[in-house]
Design a protein around this motif. Structure first.
Motif, PDB file in Angstrom:
ATOM      1  N   VAL A   1       7.608  -9.184  11.157  1.00 19.52           N
ATOM      2  CA  VAL A   1       6.690 -10.314  11.330  1.00 19.52           C
ATOM      3  C   VAL A   1       5.634 -10.335  10.229  1.00 19.52           C
ATOM      4  O   VAL A   1       5.478 -11.310   9.498  1.00 19.52           O
ATOM      5  CB  VAL A   1       6.017 -10.269  12.721  1.00 19.52           C
ATOM      6  CG1 VAL A   1       5.013 -11.412  12.867  1.00 19.52           C
ATOM      7  CG2 VAL A   1       7.070 -10.349  13.813  1.00 19.52           C
ATOM      8  N   GLY A   2       4.892  -9.239  10.100  1.00 17.37           N
ATOM      9  CA  GLY A   2       3.812  -9.219   9.129  1.00 17.37           C
ATOM     10  C   GLY A   2       4.223  -8.776   7.747  1.00 17.37           C
ATOM     11  O   GLY A   2       3.462  -8.934   6.782  1.00 17.37           O
ATOM     12  N   LEU A   3       5.406  -8.178   7.608  1.00 19.02           N
ATOM     13  CA  LEU A   3       5.894  -7.648   6.331  1.00 19.02           C
ATOM     14  C   LEU A   3       4.890  -6.681   5.710  1.00 19.02           C
ATOM     15  O   LEU A   3       4.724  -6.617   4.483  1.00 19.02           O
ATOM     16  CB  LEU A   3       6.209  -8.793   5.349  1.00 19.02           C
ATOM     17  CG  LEU A   3       7.208  -9.858   5.823  1.00 19.02           C
ATOM     18  CD1 LEU A   3       7.474 -10.870   4.735  1.00 19.02           C
ATOM     19  CD2 LEU A   3       8.506  -9.227   6.298  1.00 19.02           C
ATOM     20  N   ASP A   4       4.222  -5.930   6.570  1.00 14.86           N
ATOM     21  CA  ASP A   4       3.236  -4.943   6.137  1.00 14.86           C
ATOM     22  C   ASP A   4       3.931  -3.590   6.018  1.00 14.86           C
ATOM     23  O   ASP A   4       4.353  -3.011   7.016  1.00 14.86           O
ATOM     24  CB  ASP A   4       2.085  -4.882   7.139  1.00 14.86           C
ATOM     25  CG  ASP A   4       0.986  -3.910   6.718  1.00 14.86           C
ATOM     26  OD1 ASP A   4       1.153  -3.224   5.692  1.00 14.86           O
ATOM     27  OD2 ASP A   4      -0.041  -3.839   7.431  1.00 14.86           O
ATOM     28  N   ILE A   5       4.038  -3.067   4.801  1.00 15.12           N
ATOM     29  CA  ILE A   5       4.760  -1.831   4.576  1.00 15.12           C
ATOM     30  C   ILE A   5       4.104  -0.663   5.306  1.00 15.12           C
ATOM     31  O   ILE A   5       4.767   0.340   5.626  1.00 15.12           O
ATOM     32  CB  ILE A   5       4.869  -1.538   3.059  1.00 15.12           C
ATOM     33  CG1 ILE A   5       5.890  -0.428   2.788  1.00 15.12           C
ATOM     34  CG2 ILE A   5       3.518  -1.198   2.474  1.00 15.12           C
ATOM     35  CD1 ILE A   5       7.295  -0.786   3.070  1.00 15.12           C
ATOM     36  N   ALA A   6       2.792  -0.779   5.586  1.00 14.20           N
ATOM     37  CA  ALA A   6       2.083   0.313   6.249  1.00 14.20           C
ATOM     38  C   ALA A   6       2.087   0.185   7.770  1.00 14.20           C
ATOM     39  O   ALA A   6       1.622   1.085   8.472  1.00 14.20           O
ATOM     40  CB  ALA A   6       0.632   0.373   5.751  1.00 14.20           C
TER      41      ALA A   6
END
Length: 387
Positions: free
Chosen positions: A110-115
């Motif tokens: 959803v957020g494509l946040d690698i962390a």
């Protein structure tokens, strides 16, 4: 007589105009795999009726048969034609199962946040997990920009055993293929007229082996080809995380294959499988590695397939009595073989349809070998990113 009708599908995923003039349609449909198709025709003082980004919707006797997207457009122009230039055009593409090959699994879909997450982890029935991965990585719940137009998923049907499935940067198609193979399930992407969308669903193969029999004595088997190919591996070490002599190892072998083909060893690097407990995964590190070893061994089996040339008879009709993914029987001499219809080749030209099904473990030939080599290289590179 069987009749094929072809429509152009626009970039928005909706059906557009009919393709009035085409000379030949050919397709190779594959069970739990991307199929391919080709359409060709001629135009006087015109060009191909397709543009890149388009697709096709193909009807067989007024029922939806295949839908897919274009990968290549070829136009051969003859400027010597008296009435204007003559264009012989061909479009090639994949069926809609191939749409899954256009996406990789991002840990935070959803957020494509690698962390935000190390893996996308789903604990559910295998069939439900397949649909969830498709929906979140390519369908309606995917991040903006990653949504494939008008791709929907069927409601979960709880097919398959409950398991925990973790993915990080794997190709989406290959990952759901692995789930389906391990659970004995089938999946497909198909065009739905009511919604004008592409529907992903999961199902179990239909067993027609008692009544669908292809055999010389029944007059429906003209010829057959039996092809056997060496396994990719039949003795496998899968090595997980850890240092030097402390690395986790899982070993699996196929003794019957070793007896038949000789010993073929492979050591597969799976440093993405942690040697520590994972909070959202009930399996131990060794259990995760063991499952990976079993899956790799099952994917590496020898090819053993039969391609059939059928004689059309009223009692056994393609699509009415049997279809891609069904379990049927072929009788070769005194041997009866029950197997899944893994591939169906279609050729339609001048109003004549030719159907060639294949059963067993299909060898993809030169193209498949090349794709397999590219996939192996890519996997060796990607595994470092999955740690």
């Amino acid at each position: 007589m069987t009749v094929y009708t072809v429509y152009r599908r626009g970039k928005d995923g909706r059906r557009k105009e009919i393709i009035e003039r085409f000379n030949q349609f050919a397709a190779t449909m594959r069970h739990n795999e991307a199929g391919s198709w080709s359409l060709s025709g001629t135009e006087i003082s015109g060009f191909s009726p397709f543009q890149m980004g388009d697709g096709v919707i193909v009807y067989r006797d007024d029922e939806v048969f295949l839908s897919g997207f274009i990968t290549a457009i070829t136009e051969n122009i003859d400027e010597t034609f008296e009435d204007g230039h003559l264009t012989r055009w061909t479009v090639d593409g994949y069926d809609d199962n191939g749409l899954l090959s256009l996406r990789s699994i991002f840990p935070d879909p959803v957020g494509l946040d690698i962390a935000a997450a190390s893996h996308q982890t789903i604990t559910d029935a295998a069939g439900n997990a397949i649909l969830t991965f498709i929906r979140t990585q390519a369908g309606t719940d995917a991040a903006s920009g990653r949504v494939i137009p008008r791709l929907f998923t069927e409601a979960p049907q709880n097919e398959g055993s409950i398991g925990t499935f973790r993915a990080r940067f794997q190709p989406l198609l290959e990952f759901v293929q692995g789930i389906a193979h391990g659970a004995g399930l089938s999946f497909r992407l198909r065009y739905d007229e009511a919604s004008e969308g592409i529907i992903a669903d999961v199902y179990r193969a239909v067993d027609h082996s008692e009544r669908v029999i292809f055999a010389r004595e029944f007059g429906n088997l003209r010829s057959w080809v039996h092809k056997r190919t060496v396994p990719k591996a039949n003795a496998v070490w899968v090595v997980g995380q850890g240092e030097m002599t402390a690395r986790m190892v899982s070993y699996r072998e196929d003794s019957a294959s070793i007896e038949r083909w000789g010993r073929i060893e492979v050591i597969k690097d799976r440093r993405d499988i942690s040697d520590q407990a994972v909070a959202d995964d009930p399996r131990t590190p060794q259990e995760r590695l063991d499952e990976a070893a079993e899956a790799f061994l099952s994917e590496s089996v020898a090819g053993d397939s039969y391609e059939l040339e059928l004689a059309p008879i009223e009692r056994l009709q393609f699509r009415r009595d049997w279809d891609l993914g069904d379990i049927v029987t072929i009788r070769i001499g005194n041997e009866a073989i029950q197997a899944t219809v893994s591939e169906v080749k279609i050729d339609y030209a001048a109003g004549i349809e030719t159907v060639k099904p294949s059963v067993g473990t299909i060898s993809r030939g030169t193209l498949g070998k090349t794709y397999g080599e590219i996939r192996d290289i890519r996997q060796r590179l990607e595994v470092l990113e999955r740690i």
